[in-house]
Motif scaffolding. Structure first.
Motif, PDB file in Angstrom:
ATOM      1  N   LYS A  46    -109.940  64.715 -24.685  1.00  0.00           N
ATOM      2  CA  LYS A  46    -108.541  64.585 -25.091  1.00  0.00           C
ATOM      3  C   LYS A  46    -107.647  64.183 -23.927  1.00  0.00           C
ATOM      4  CE  LYS A  46    -107.882  68.594 -27.079  1.00  0.00           C
ATOM      5  NZ  LYS A  46    -107.133  69.655 -27.811  1.00  0.00           N
ATOM      6  N   VAL A  47    -108.075  64.511 -22.721  1.00  0.00           N
ATOM      7  CA  VAL A  47    -107.310  64.141 -21.527  1.00  0.00           C
ATOM      8  C   VAL A  47    -107.894  62.898 -20.861  1.00  0.00           C
ATOM      9  CG1 VAL A  47    -106.623  64.896 -19.207  1.00  0.00           C
ATOM     10  CG2 VAL A  47    -106.624  66.529 -21.119  1.00  0.00           C
ATOM     11  N   ARG A  48    -109.220  62.834 -20.749  1.00  0.00           N
ATOM     12  CA  ARG A  48    -109.836  61.862 -19.849  1.00  0.00           C
ATOM     13  C   ARG A  48    -110.288  60.563 -20.501  1.00  0.00           C
ATOM     14  NH1 ARG A  48    -113.356  66.420 -16.551  1.00  0.00           N
ATOM     15  NH2 ARG A  48    -111.569  67.371 -15.492  1.00  0.00           N
ATOM     16  N   TRP A  49    -110.476  60.553 -21.822  1.00  0.00           N
ATOM     17  CA  TRP A  49    -110.883  59.283 -22.438  1.00  0.00           C
ATOM     18  C   TRP A  49    -109.853  58.189 -22.170  1.00  0.00           C
ATOM     19  CZ3 TRP A  49    -113.598  58.637 -27.790  1.00  0.00           C
ATOM     20  CH2 TRP A  49    -114.935  59.061 -27.689  1.00  0.00           C
ATOM     21  N   LYS A  50    -108.572  58.521 -22.256  1.00  0.00           N
ATOM     22  CA  LYS A  50    -107.559  57.469 -22.106  1.00  0.00           C
ATOM     23  C   LYS A  50    -107.602  56.865 -20.705  1.00  0.00           C
ATOM     24  CE  LYS A  50    -103.371  59.991 -20.747  1.00  0.00           C
ATOM     25  NZ  LYS A  50    -101.923  60.168 -21.066  1.00  0.00           N
ATOM     26  N   TYR A  51    -107.878  57.687 -19.694  1.00  0.00           N
ATOM     27  CA  TYR A  51    -107.947  57.150 -18.337  1.00  0.00           C
ATOM     28  C   TYR A  51    -109.169  56.256 -18.167  1.00  0.00           C
ATOM     29  CZ  TYR A  51    -104.370  60.655 -17.400  1.00  0.00           C
ATOM     30  OH  TYR A  51    -103.218  61.406 -17.437  1.00  0.00           O
ATOM     31  N   ALA A  52    -110.263  56.625 -18.799  1.00  0.00           N
ATOM     32  CA  ALA A  52    -111.454  55.781 -18.751  1.00  0.00           C
ATOM     33  C   ALA A  52    -111.202  54.444 -19.439  1.00  0.00           C
ATOM     34  CB  ALA A  52    -112.628  56.495 -19.402  1.00  0.00           C
ATOM     35  N   PHE A  53    -110.525  54.479 -20.580  1.00  0.00           N
ATOM     36  CA  PHE A  53    -110.226  53.232 -21.285  1.00  0.00           C
ATOM     37  C   PHE A  53    -109.246  52.373 -20.486  1.00  0.00           C
ATOM     38  CE2 PHE A  53    -111.174  55.607 -25.454  1.00  0.00           C
ATOM     39  CZ  PHE A  53    -112.499  55.192 -25.446  1.00  0.00           C
ATOM     40  N   GLU A  63    -110.870  45.283 -27.180  1.00  0.00           N
ATOM     41  CA  GLU A  63    -111.425  44.982 -28.508  1.00  0.00           C
ATOM     42  C   GLU A  63    -112.892  44.573 -28.421  1.00  0.00           C
ATOM     43  OE1 GLU A  63    -108.872  41.278 -27.387  1.00  0.00           O
ATOM     44  OE2 GLU A  63    -108.741  43.479 -27.205  1.00  0.00           O
ATOM     45  N   ARG A  64    -113.384  44.356 -27.207  1.00  0.00           N
ATOM     46  CA  ARG A  64    -114.806  44.074 -27.011  1.00  0.00           C
ATOM     47  C   ARG A  64    -115.601  45.331 -26.663  1.00  0.00           C
ATOM     48  NH1 ARG A  64    -114.673  39.196 -22.686  1.00  0.00           N
ATOM     49  NH2 ARG A  64    -112.940  37.997 -23.561  1.00  0.00           N
ATOM     50  N   VAL A  65    -114.995  46.487 -26.818  1.00  0.00           N
ATOM     51  CA  VAL A  65    -115.640  47.751 -26.451  1.00  0.00           C
ATOM     52  C   VAL A  65    -115.777  48.630 -27.689  1.00  0.00           C
ATOM     53  CG1 VAL A  65    -115.471  49.850 -25.045  1.00  0.00           C
ATOM     54  CG2 VAL A  65    -114.655  47.650 -24.129  1.00  0.00           C
ATOM     55  N   SER A  66    -116.939  49.273 -27.833  1.00  0.00           N
ATOM     56  CA  SER A  66    -117.157  50.285 -28.863  1.00  0.00           C
ATOM     57  C   SER A  66    -117.724  51.537 -28.201  1.00  0.00           C
ATOM     58  CB  SER A  66    -118.136  49.788 -29.935  1.00  0.00           C
ATOM     59  OG  SER A  66    -117.616  48.683 -30.642  1.00  0.00           O
ATOM     60  N   VAL A  67    -117.511  52.673 -28.859  1.00  0.00           N
ATOM     61  CA  VAL A  67    -117.970  53.942 -28.293  1.00  0.00           C
ATOM     62  C   VAL A  67    -118.382  54.888 -29.412  1.00  0.00           C
ATOM     63  CG1 VAL A  67    -115.644  54.958 -28.268  1.00  0.00           C
ATOM     64  CG2 VAL A  67    -117.362  55.799 -26.657  1.00  0.00           C
ATOM     65  N   PHE A  68    -119.399  55.678 -29.142  1.00  0.00           N
ATOM     66  CA  PHE A  68    -119.632  56.880 -29.936  1.00  0.00           C
ATOM     67  C   PHE A  68    -119.949  58.004 -28.950  1.00  0.00           C
ATOM     68  CE2 PHE A  68    -123.753  54.614 -29.946  1.00  0.00           C
ATOM     69  CZ  PHE A  68    -124.629  55.602 -29.496  1.00  0.00           C
ATOM     70  N   PRO A  69    -119.756  59.253 -29.346  1.00  0.00           N
ATOM     71  CA  PRO A  69    -119.819  60.354 -28.373  1.00  0.00           C
ATOM     72  C   PRO A  69    -121.232  60.823 -28.068  1.00  0.00           C
ATOM     73  CG  PRO A  69    -119.205  61.199 -30.521  1.00  0.00           C
ATOM     74  CD  PRO A  69    -119.253  59.699 -30.656  1.00  0.00           C
ATOM     75  N   ARG A  84    -110.146  63.219 -33.933  1.00  0.00           N
ATOM     76  CA  ARG A  84    -109.277  63.061 -32.760  1.00  0.00           C
ATOM     77  C   ARG A  84    -109.859  62.053 -31.785  1.00  0.00           C
ATOM     78  NH1 ARG A  84    -105.077  61.776 -30.542  1.00  0.00           N
ATOM     79  NH2 ARG A  84    -104.407  62.828 -28.631  1.00  0.00           N
ATOM     80  N   LEU A  85    -111.169  62.069 -31.592  1.00  0.00           N
ATOM     81  CA  LEU A  85    -111.799  61.079 -30.720  1.00  0.00           C
ATOM     82  C   LEU A  85    -111.581  59.668 -31.253  1.00  0.00           C
ATOM     83  CD1 LEU A  85    -115.204  62.755 -29.772  1.00  0.00           C
ATOM     84  CD2 LEU A  85    -113.017  62.859 -28.566  1.00  0.00           C
ATOM     85  N   GLU A  86    -111.720  59.515 -32.549  1.00  0.00           N
ATOM     86  CA  GLU A  86    -111.508  58.196 -33.147  1.00  0.00           C
ATOM     87  C   GLU A  86    -110.067  57.737 -32.969  1.00  0.00           C
ATOM     88  OE1 GLU A  86    -112.621  55.690 -37.175  1.00  0.00           O
ATOM     89  OE2 GLU A  86    -112.713  57.882 -37.230  1.00  0.00           O
ATOM     90  N   GLN A  87    -109.124  58.665 -33.079  1.00  0.00           N
ATOM     91  CA  GLN A  87    -107.710  58.318 -32.879  1.00  0.00           C
ATOM     92  C   GLN A  87    -107.458  57.818 -31.460  1.00  0.00           C
ATOM     93  OE1 GLN A  87    -105.554  61.883 -33.869  1.00  0.00           O
ATOM     94  NE2 GLN A  87    -105.969  61.714 -36.055  1.00  0.00           N
ATOM     95  N   ALA A  91    -106.344  53.985 -30.598  1.00  0.00           N
ATOM     96  CA  ALA A  91    -105.060  53.732 -29.946  1.00  0.00           C
ATOM     97  C   ALA A  91    -105.189  52.702 -28.829  1.00  0.00           C
ATOM     98  CB  ALA A  91    -104.491  55.036 -29.394  1.00  0.00           C
ATOM     99  N   PHE A  92    -106.376  52.558 -28.278  1.00  0.00           N
ATOM    100  CA  PHE A  92    -106.627  51.579 -27.220  1.00  0.00           C
ATOM    101  C   PHE A  92    -107.317  50.321 -27.757  1.00  0.00           C
ATOM    102  CE2 PHE A  92    -105.892  55.336 -24.708  1.00  0.00           C
ATOM    103  CZ  PHE A  92    -105.276  54.852 -23.563  1.00  0.00           C
ATOM    104  N   GLY A  93    -107.530  50.251 -29.051  1.00  0.00           N
ATOM    105  CA  GLY A  93    -108.205  49.093 -29.624  1.00  0.00           C
ATOM    106  C   GLY A  93    -109.715  49.144 -29.479  1.00  0.00           C
ATOM    107  N   VAL A  94    -110.247  50.308 -29.096  1.00  0.00           N
ATOM    108  CA  VAL A  94    -111.692  50.492 -28.934  1.00  0.00           C
ATOM    109  C   VAL A  94    -112.294  50.905 -30.272  1.00  0.00           C
ATOM    110  CG1 VAL A  94    -113.471  51.904 -27.814  1.00  0.00           C
ATOM    111  CG2 VAL A  94    -111.481  51.105 -26.505  1.00  0.00           C
ATOM    112  N   GLY A  95    -113.410  50.303 -30.645  1.00  0.00           N
ATOM    113  CA  GLY A  95    -114.068  50.660 -31.884  1.00  0.00           C
ATOM    114  C   GLY A  95    -114.787  51.991 -31.769  1.00  0.00           C
ATOM    115  N   TYR A  96    -114.591  52.855 -32.753  1.00  0.00           N
ATOM    116  CA  TYR A  96    -115.292  54.145 -32.786  1.00  0.00           C
ATOM    117  C   TYR A  96    -116.426  53.996 -33.800  1.00  0.00           C
ATOM    118  CZ  TYR A  96    -115.991  59.197 -32.588  1.00  0.00           C
ATOM    119  OH  TYR A  96    -116.526  60.446 -32.388  1.00  0.00           O
ATOM    120  N   VAL A  97    -117.672  54.080 -33.329  1.00  0.00           N
ATOM    121  CA  VAL A  97    -118.783  53.615 -34.157  1.00  0.00           C
ATOM    122  C   VAL A  97    -119.820  54.709 -34.448  1.00  0.00           C
ATOM    123  CG1 VAL A  97    -118.526  51.174 -33.602  1.00  0.00           C
ATOM    124  CG2 VAL A  97    -119.896  52.629 -32.088  1.00  0.00           C
TER     125      VAL A  97
END
Length: 262
Positions: A46-53, A63-69, A84-87, A91-97
């Motif tokens: 919740k804190v660190r994903w945004k900094y990584a993105f 938009e060329r990036v996808s992620v699953f946990p 929440r992870l998908e949100q 928000a960064f345009g990353v696909g949650y797959v």
């Protein structure tokens, strides 16, 4: 097309070590058609994903990036918090797959975390007891729907079954082209090395029957930093783990090896 399959980035560890994962290969990352992050982007998502993105956005369009946990993406968080992870990703345009299919021309990639069934070796009862005492997952992950109690191995078995049901159904669907699978956990014990012996069941399941039945061309997996490539029947099992800064001297060389042309 150039695709990078990469698990176990542990971006926060590399930042803390003041090391740049992608130093020297920025142009190659920018030239990718797609980057699939197969789990363990960071702890405390919740804190660190945004900094990584944000860091990734300086290398290629998100938009060329996808992620699953992976398991670490639930640390200081909850197993049932994927909405929440998908949100955050969206928000960064990353696909949650999670439990989704990516299609690149005549190639499909079926994506899921695929927690383990804890059935290897001594069997589920012993493995669950051993893993709950040894693995940090059971100290750092909660289950919100159960009063935010600590994670239990039985929660992961249920998640494994749910994701395996989806994957089995997706593999059974007709597709005119080649099929890749990408999971965080390993699909076969042959992928593990000796460092995993005592807790192998937390890293892999034996999905030989599924693999031999559906024969995907490649199965990419992570979670096992010291794991190895192997095969089951005609299917190549390919370890795409990166790892922690103290485990790898030349991350750029490792990442180059994980760029695949299709």
């Amino acid at each position: 097309m150039k695709l990078l399959f990469l698990s176990d980035l542990h971006d926060d560890f590399w930042v803390d070590a003041d090391r740049d994962l992608f130093e020297g290969i920025e142009d190659q990352i920018g030239g990718l058609d797609h980057l699939l992050i197969a789990g363990d982007l960071t702890n405390k998502p919740k804190v660190r994903w945004k900094y990584a993105f944000e860091r990734l956005s300086k290398l290629l369009p998100l938009e060329r990036v996808s992620v699953f946990p992976g398991n670490h993406d639930f640390y200081d968080f909850c197993l049932d918090g994927e909405d929440r992870l998908e949100q955050i990703a969206s928000a960064f345009g990353v696909g949650y797959v999670q439990k989704k299919q990516l299609v690149f021309g005549s190639t499909r990639v079926l994506c899921a975390t695929l927690w383990t069934d804890f059935e290897l070796g001594a069997g589920r009862t012993i493995n669950e007891s051993h893993a709950s005492a040894r693995m940090n997952d059971f100290r750092h992950i909660r289950v919100a729907s159960k009063g935010y109690r600590k994670l239990r191995p039985s929660d992961l078995v249920l998640a494994h079954r749910n994701q395996l049901d989806w994957l089995s159904g997706a593999l059974a669907e007709d597709f005119d082209g080649q099929t890749f699978v990408a999971t965080h956990h390993a699909p076969h014990p042959s992928a593990l090395d000796s460092q995993h012996d005592n807790i192998a069941a937390a890293y892999a399941s034996d999905l030989s029957e599924l693999i031999l039945k559906h024969r995907p061309e490649r199965w990419f997996f992570g979670h096992c930093h010291g794991g190895k490539n192997s095969s089951v029947g005609d299917t190549q099992l390919i370890n795409v783990s990166l790892g922690y800064p103290d485990e790898i001297a030349d991350p750029a060389a490792r990442i180059r090896d994980l760029i695949f042309e299709i």
